[in-house]
Scaffold this active site. Structure first.
Site, PDB file in Angstrom:
ATOM      1  N   MET A  65      32.981  33.075  58.620  1.00 12.68           N
ATOM      2  CA  MET A  65      32.376  32.910  60.055  1.00 12.68           C
ATOM      3  C   MET A  65      32.112  34.319  60.585  1.00 12.68           C
ATOM      4  SD  MET A  65      30.851  31.256  62.089  1.00 12.68           S
ATOM      5  CE  MET A  65      31.012  29.368  62.184  1.00 12.68           C
ATOM      6  N   GLU A  81      57.961  28.128  61.087  1.00 13.99           N
ATOM      7  CA  GLU A  81      58.048  27.388  62.311  1.00 13.99           C
ATOM      8  C   GLU A  81      56.667  26.976  62.717  1.00 13.99           C
ATOM      9  OE1 GLU A  81      59.982  29.845  61.827  1.00 13.99           O
ATOM     10  OE2 GLU A  81      62.081  29.000  62.088  1.00 13.99           O
ATOM     11  N   PHE A  95      72.444  38.631  69.507  1.00 13.69           N
ATOM     12  CA  PHE A  95      71.807  38.503  68.327  1.00 13.69           C
ATOM     13  C   PHE A  95      70.621  37.266  68.526  1.00 13.69           C
ATOM     14  CE2 PHE A  95      71.348  36.604  64.053  1.00 13.69           C
ATOM     15  CZ  PHE A  95      70.645  37.602  63.438  1.00 13.69           C
ATOM     16  N   GLN A  96      69.412  37.649  68.009  1.00 13.45           N
ATOM     17  CA  GLN A  96      68.452  36.528  68.111  1.00 13.45           C
ATOM     18  C   GLN A  96      68.397  35.937  69.634  1.00 13.45           C
ATOM     19  OE1 GLN A  96      69.184  33.776  64.660  1.00 13.45           O
ATOM     20  NE2 GLN A  96      67.714  35.071  63.633  1.00 13.45           N
ATOM     21  N   LYS A 101      73.592  27.315  72.836  1.00 12.28           N
ATOM     22  CA  LYS A 101      74.560  26.932  71.828  1.00 12.28           C
ATOM     23  C   LYS A 101      75.916  25.905  72.168  1.00 12.28           C
ATOM     24  CE  LYS A 101      75.957  28.206  67.226  1.00 12.28           C
ATOM     25  NZ  LYS A 101      76.224  29.237  66.079  1.00 12.28           N
TER      26      LYS A 101
HETATM   27  C1  TPP Z   1      44.442  33.291  63.534  1.00 16.46           C
HETATM   28  C2  TPP Z   1      43.008  33.705  63.423  1.00 16.46           C
HETATM   29  N1  TPP Z   1      42.668  34.998  62.976  1.00 16.46           N
HETATM   30  C3  TPP Z   1      41.499  35.374  63.269  1.00 16.46           C
HETATM   31  C4  TPP Z   1      40.440  34.447  63.575  1.00 16.46           C
HETATM   32  C5  TPP Z   1      39.061  34.961  63.778  1.00 16.46           C
HETATM   33  N2  TPP Z   1      38.094  34.015  62.885  1.00 16.46           N
HETATM   34  C6  TPP Z   1      37.399  33.082  63.090  1.00 16.46           C
HETATM   35  S1  TPP Z   1      36.719  32.319  61.848  1.00 16.46           S
HETATM   36  C7  TPP Z   1      37.259  33.431  60.689  1.00 16.46           C
HETATM   37  C8  TPP Z   1      36.816  33.432  59.252  1.00 16.46           C
HETATM   38  C9  TPP Z   1      37.693  32.333  58.529  1.00 16.46           C
HETATM   39  O1  TPP Z   1      37.335  32.443  57.530  1.00 16.46           O
HETATM   40  P1  TPP Z   1      37.705  31.462  56.149  1.00 16.46           P
HETATM   41  O2  TPP Z   1      38.892  30.530  56.450  1.00 16.46           O
HETATM   42  O3  TPP Z   1      37.364  31.820  54.794  1.00 16.46           O
HETATM   43  O4  TPP Z   1      36.733  30.056  56.415  1.00 16.46           O
HETATM   44  P2  TPP Z   1      34.928  30.199  56.418  1.00 16.46           P
HETATM   45  O5  TPP Z   1      34.547  30.974  57.724  1.00 16.46           O
HETATM   46  O6  TPP Z   1      34.641  31.173  55.130  1.00 16.46           O
HETATM   47  O7  TPP Z   1      34.607  28.766  56.202  1.00 16.46           O
HETATM   48  C10 TPP Z   1      38.192  34.340  61.327  1.00 16.46           C
HETATM   49  C11 TPP Z   1      38.660  35.629  60.979  1.00 16.46           C
HETATM   50  C12 TPP Z   1      40.861  33.227  64.085  1.00 16.46           C
HETATM   51  N3  TPP Z   1      39.936  32.227  64.444  1.00 16.46           N
HETATM   52  N4  TPP Z   1      42.167  32.920  64.015  1.00 16.46           N
END
Ligand code: TPP
Lengths: 576, 87
Positions: free
Chosen positions: A491, A67, A129-130, A179
């Protein structure tokens, strides 16, 4: 509720014919000109799915694999087309799986109507349920929501939902239908909603504040426009160009504002924010009048607010009154739709130019050149994200719809892709939702089938909604997927390097064979590791008719610069 | 400096409206000192919630604007609470 009747269900002799709540729902969607739905079935929404079986010639339902994929797809669809995205999900886990997307759409002002099934009304509150209390769970992440327990209330709920989602500052709306209401029979009579008693989405800007704003702009020597998504949402790009050109005002864009002002325009100075361009950030603190339009001074844009635009008188135009003065003290607040406000402003503006002011951006751009050189023409052996995006930009001439996920690749794409066409940049801004890109790109392609849609994703984010490859396969949605694979949560690793003494705590990734995964989904795919084959690989991808996955192996420890570190002011942006 | 304010919110009366209002206070950590919510006499479709809250003037204004943004809210009235004038 001011309405306009457009559909009723009558039999051949003109007598009202009762139909089920489910069918009322679908006929209401058709009355709202919905053609595409993204969804996933389950017990509490089964009557609706059963009705859908007979409506498949009018409503195209895309069966996603989760979803969250459905709601991000609906967001991509809405962002690219300007229409309202529609989602169907079941109760309980189906509904809770929508929450991330609702929060994302709420903060990024994306119009959605999400329909969830709910347990039968006599079971409400019994832990059936659900059963989950999705109305309360979704309260802070919806613009509006409603639970419907009678078939007779379905049509008016849908009408209000579409009106609320799309009008004013857009946002997600959720309709939870029990429902029994889906099974129950009722008359069908649909009226489009144009007005609600307590909701005034279209503000009437007061002429005095328009005149005051014009006076400030006309007297300014260094006026500066910050253009946000409000420009795109209100369709104000022509008005923005006219105002900027007439008064000679440089324009910078927020992340969500990208594509609202053409990147190729001589007054365009770049994109704002923590990893934005150097000159638009630094010069924020030099301007004497700041004109913020349809943007909300996110902390990623302002950096430390105490050090933000100290010399500027601020004019803030926004359709959401609660945004004006929320973060930055405002000299003139204009509570208005961007297009309306700019149309009123234009005749008051004096025709001027500010060549020295504009030149000061160019001068600062020189300081960024070394970074651009390193990013786009690197001397290292491995590929860098910047050069991949730059080549893609050249090959597509900045005319594709580009979706990004969240992380380094997102910032690099925003820096090096020139978004010329309106609604061509689709990214999760306010929430920064990893996993957004793949489904959003899928939805964007459904919303703009005539455009090339390219998803640029990190290896981390790709694996958050990787299951949607199944949807892409089943419906042969021809999206082009580029994974910029650095085997790191890039990042976060960058922050660990810069601010946590290079302690790479749980950011390195052991990745699967992405090409083999794509092949397993019968999606054409290749991997490129060397500069010599990059162009060919990008062309192969663009020339391929169906969906395509291109894995590009990039430098493992590349950093995105320039950067405004947390707590610093925009003028303290770091070049290294 | 935080003060006590009397805030009256006039709105349509639906199942989640009061929750939406309270969420706005909670999110900004504004303390609710008293809450009275009522249907309008003879008109169950409309209601009024009267809050006494403890907040800075700035926070009070931000909260008020966010309350006015709620779809069902028709208008808000705010006044500073003083001793002569018990709400
Ligand atoms: C759902 C979620 N979990 C954690 C983060 C924290 N976060 C921001 S950027 C990042 C790293 C992203 O890594 P990648 O997808 O490999 O992209 P890159 O930065 O290497 O281009 C994380 C873990 C987030 N933004 N969203």
């Amino acid at each position: 509720m001011k309405t306009e009747a457009i559909a009723t269900q009558k039999d051949s002799s003109g007598i009202n014919q009762q139909i089920t709540g489910s069918e009322i729902l679908l006929r209401s969607l058709i009355a709202e000109e919905v053609q595409t739905l993204f969804g996933y079935p389950g017990g509490a929404i089964m009557p609706v799915y059963d009705s859908l079986y007979s409506f498949s010639d009018q409503l195209k339902h895309i069966l996603v694999r989760h979803e969250q994929g459905a709601i991000h797809a609906a967001q991509g669809f809405a962002r690219v087309s300007g229409k309202t995205g529609v989602v169907l999900a079941t109760s309980g886990p189906g509904a809770t799986n929508l929450i991330t997307g609702l929060a994302d759409a709420m903060i990024d002002s994306t119009p959605l109507v999400c329909i969830t099934g709910q347990v039968a009304s006599h079971l409400l509150g019994t832990d059936a349920f659900q059963e989950t209390d999705i109305i309360n769970i979704s309260l802070p992440v919806t613009k509006w929501n409603i639970q419907v327990t009678r078939a007779a209330d379905v049509a008016s709920a849908v009408a209000r939902a579409f009106f609320i989602a799309k009008s004013g500052r857009p946002g997600p709306v959720l309709i939870d239908i029990t429902k029994d209401a889906q099974f129950e029979m009722a008359d069908f009579h649909y009226e489009i909603c144009h007005q609600l008693k307590t909701y005034k989405p279209i503000p009437n800007p007061d002429q005095r504040s328009i005149a005051e704003a014009a006076k400030l702009i006309n007297e300014a020597s260094r006026p500066y426009i910050l253009s946000g998504q409000g420009i795109i949402l209100s369709g104000a790009q022509t008005e923005l160009i006219d105002c900027a050109e007439k008064a000679g005002i440089p324009v910078a864009s927020t992340l969500l504002g990208l594509s609202g002002f053409p990147a190729s325009h001589p007054l365009y100075v770049g994109y704002l924010g923590m990893h934005g361009n150097y000159s638009p950030n630094v010069n924020t603190n030099e301007c004497d009048v700041l004109i913020a339009i349809g943007m909300r001074f996110d902390d990623r844009v302002t950096g430390n607010v105490a050090k933000y635009a100290p010399n500027a008188k601020v004019i803030h135009i926004d359709i959401d009154e609660s945004e004006i003065g929320k973060i930055i003290k405002t000299e003139v607040g204009i509570h208005a739709d961007a297009k309306h406000a700019l149309t009123l402003l234009l005749p008051h503006l004096k025709k001027t130019e500010h060549p020295e002011w504009l030149a000061s951006f160019k001068k600062l751009d020189e300081l960024e050149k070394a970074i651009i050189q390193q990013d786009c023409h690197p001397e290292c052996e491995g590929l860098k994200m910047g050069e991949v995006v730059r080549r893609l930009n050249q090959i597509t001439q900045g005319n594709s719809v580009v979706c990004t996920d969240v992380g380094q690749h997102q910032m690099v794409t925003s820096r090096y892709y020139s978004f010329n066409d309106l609604r061509s940049c689709i990214s999760s801004g306010g929430l920064g939702t990893m996993g957004f890109c793949l489904p959003a790109a899928m939805g964007a392609k459904c919303g703009a089938p005539e455009k090339d849609v390219i998803a640029i994703i990190g290896d981390g984010g790709f694996q958050m909604t990787i299951q949607e490859l199944g949807t892409i396969m089943q419906y042969q949605i021809p999206v082009k997927i580029i994974i910029l694979n650095n085997n790191f949560l890039g990042m976060v690793r960058q922050w660990q390097q810069l601010f946590f003494d290079k302690r790479y705590s749980f950011t390195e990734m052991d990745n699967p064979d992405f090409v083999a995964i794509a092949k397993a989904y019968r999606i054409e795919s290749q991997k490129v590791e060397s500069r010599d084959y990059l162009d060919q690989a990008l062309m192969d991808m663009m020339n391929h008719k169906g969906p395509y996955l291109l894995e590009v192996v990039v430098e493992k420890e590349e950093n995105v610069f320039p950067m405004v570190p947390t707590g610093a002011g925009v003028a303290e942006m770091r070049l290294t | 400096m935080k003060k006590d304010f009397v805030l009256e919110v006039h709105s349509e009366n639906g199942f989640s409206v009061l929750n939406r209002m309270i969420n706005i206070f909670n999110r900004r950590r504004v303390r609710i000192k008293r809450l009275l919510a009522t249907e309008m006499p003879g008109d169950y479709k409309n209601g009024m919630a009267s809050f006494i809250v403890h907040a800075t003037e700035e926070n009070m204004e931000r909260v008020r604007l966010q309350l006015e943004k709620l779809i069902e809210v028709e208008r808000t009235d705010v006044r500073e609470m003083n001793l002569n004038h018990q709400a």
